[in-house]
Design a protein around this motif. Structure first.
Motif, short mmCIF file in Angstrom:
data_model
loop_
_atom_site.label_atom_id
_atom_site.label_comp_id
_atom_site.label_asym_id
_atom_site.label_seq_id
_atom_site.Cartn_x
_atom_site.Cartn_y
_atom_site.Cartn_z
N PRO A 174 63.79 -13.73 -36.51
CA PRO A 174 63.17 -12.45 -36.13
C PRO A 174 63.93 -11.79 -35.00
O PRO A 174 64.42 -12.46 -34.08
CB PRO A 174 61.76 -12.87 -35.70
CG PRO A 174 61.92 -14.29 -35.23
CD PRO A 174 63.01 -14.89 -36.07
N ASP A 175 64.03 -10.47 -35.04
CA ASP A 175 64.73 -9.72 -34.00
C ASP A 175 63.72 -9.25 -32.95
O ASP A 175 62.51 -9.27 -33.17
CB ASP A 175 65.43 -8.51 -34.62
CG ASP A 175 66.23 -7.71 -33.60
OD1 ASP A 175 66.85 -8.34 -32.72
OD2 ASP A 175 66.22 -6.47 -33.68
N GLY A 176 64.23 -8.79 -31.80
CA GLY A 176 63.41 -8.15 -30.78
C GLY A 176 62.49 -9.07 -30.04
O GLY A 176 61.42 -8.65 -29.59
N LEU A 229 74.71 -6.60 -40.08
CA LEU A 229 74.84 -5.14 -40.22
C LEU A 229 73.47 -4.55 -39.93
O LEU A 229 72.46 -5.00 -40.48
CB LEU A 229 75.30 -4.76 -41.63
CG LEU A 229 76.66 -5.27 -42.09
CD1 LEU A 229 76.93 -4.83 -43.54
CD2 LEU A 229 77.78 -4.78 -41.19
N LYS A 230 73.43 -3.50 -39.08
CA LYS A 230 72.15 -2.89 -38.71
C LYS A 230 72.28 -1.36 -38.76
O LYS A 230 72.97 -0.77 -37.94
CB LYS A 230 71.72 -3.34 -37.31
CG LYS A 230 70.35 -2.79 -36.88
CD LYS A 230 69.90 -3.39 -35.56
CE LYS A 230 70.71 -2.88 -34.40
NZ LYS A 230 70.16 -3.36 -33.10
N PRO A 231 71.60 -0.72 -39.71
CA PRO A 231 71.66 0.75 -39.80
C PRO A 231 70.70 1.40 -38.81
O PRO A 231 69.73 0.79 -38.37
CB PRO A 231 71.21 1.03 -41.24
CG PRO A 231 70.29 -0.11 -41.55
CD PRO A 231 70.83 -1.31 -40.82
N GLY A 246 71.16 -14.93 -31.53
CA GLY A 246 69.72 -14.76 -31.56
C GLY A 246 69.36 -13.44 -32.20
O GLY A 246 69.54 -13.25 -33.39
N GLY A 247 68.84 -12.48 -31.40
CA GLY A 247 68.45 -11.18 -31.92
C GLY A 247 69.64 -10.32 -32.28
O GLY A 247 70.80 -10.66 -32.01
N LEU A 248 69.35 -9.16 -32.88
CA LEU A 248 70.41 -8.27 -33.34
C LEU A 248 70.86 -7.34 -32.22
O LEU A 248 70.71 -6.12 -32.27
CB LEU A 248 69.91 -7.47 -34.56
CG LEU A 248 69.41 -8.31 -35.73
CD1 LEU A 248 69.02 -7.43 -36.89
CD2 LEU A 248 70.44 -9.33 -36.16
#
Length: 264
Positions: free
Chosen positions: A199-201, A28-30, A51-53
């Motif tokens: 880690p994202d991005g 979930l990403k706000p 992997g990333g979001l």
């Protein structure tokens, strides 16, 4: 291996529960983790990512819900469900910290065997060995995120099932500082569980940091220090026999999305 863009309920059961499923994680990403006092809603993206979001397969759940600063639980219905992601418009009626959750989502049941105490999936493959005990494995997934409107409040809500609980206040996490979380089930700590920090991005990074793996201590706690600001996905998976039914195992996966702030 990249999976076809199907809803997870349509994926082969052995694939959902194997190493390939580890790559596709629910999240979930706000659009903001800390809303200003005058803002009365936040939009939350719900998806599965590799992997990333970055949304890849839309998350669908009949148990999306919100727990507000007063501890009350409120069901949430997606405002939109696309192929790659679902979107929730989360009402923030009062100042404080909120828990947004997918709730526990049931996946398909997979064929497996118990071999020397470890689960090995066999559906679609003939890899049984002498001494294997045939079992079935039910996949259960849950994704959580905490967000605030105005001044944050305490977050120890009444929850059930497997979760990653932020001991460090989720709106007070900074790069280079120790973060403490607790792996728990029905609010009871779980020791010896592997927590993965993703880690994202990093898709454009010249040197991508590897996922980090930690083991929860006797109090169910894990401590780690994020090197840089950004979003991080925390994931834990617990497999155990179903109560009263040793031939059925439950494979629980829980995630928590955290925002790590730069040093002021």
């Amino acid at each position: 291996m990249r999976l076809p863009r199907l809803h997870p309920a349509a994926w082969p059961a052995w694939l959902l529960l194997s190493a390939a499923a580890q790559a596709h994680s629910p999240y979930l990403k706000p659009n903001t983790f800390s809303a200003e006092p005058e803002r009365k809603h936040v939009t939350v993206e719900a998806s599965f990512a590799e992997g990333g979001l970055r949304p890849d397969v839309a998350m669908k759940s009949e148990s999306f819900h919100l727990i507000g600063p007063d501890g009350r639980r409120q069901p949430l219905t997606p405002a939109a469900v696309l192929k790659d992601a679902s979107y929730l418009e989360v009402p923030l009626l009062a100042e404080g910290t909120y828990l947004v959750s997918s709730g526990v989502r049931k996946g398909r049941v997979a064929k497996a065997v118990l071999r020397q105490g470890q689960v090995h999936f066999t559906e679609g493959r003939d890899e049984t060995q002498p001494g294997d005990l045939p079992i079935e494995v039910q996949s259960l997934t849950r994704a959580d995120v905490y967000l605030s409107r105005g001044r944050p409040s305490a977050v120890d809500y009444s929850t059930e099932g497997l979760e990653i609980y932020p001991v460090t206040p989720p709106q007070d996490i900074y790069a280079g500082e120790t973060v403490t979380v607790r792996v728990r089930e029905n609010r009871q700590p779980l020791a010896g569980q592997t927590l993965t920090v993703i880690p994202d991005g990093q898709q454009y990074a010249a040197h991508k940091p590897a996922e980090q793996h930690y083991s929860s201590d006797a109090a169910g706690q894990v401590r780690f220090t994020p090197a840089s600001a950004g979003l991080y996905l925390l994931q834990v998976r617990v497999r155990q026999p179903a109560p009263g039914n040793p031939s059925l195992w439950l494979s629980h996966t829980a995630t928590l999305t955290l925002e790590v702030l730069p040093q002021p």
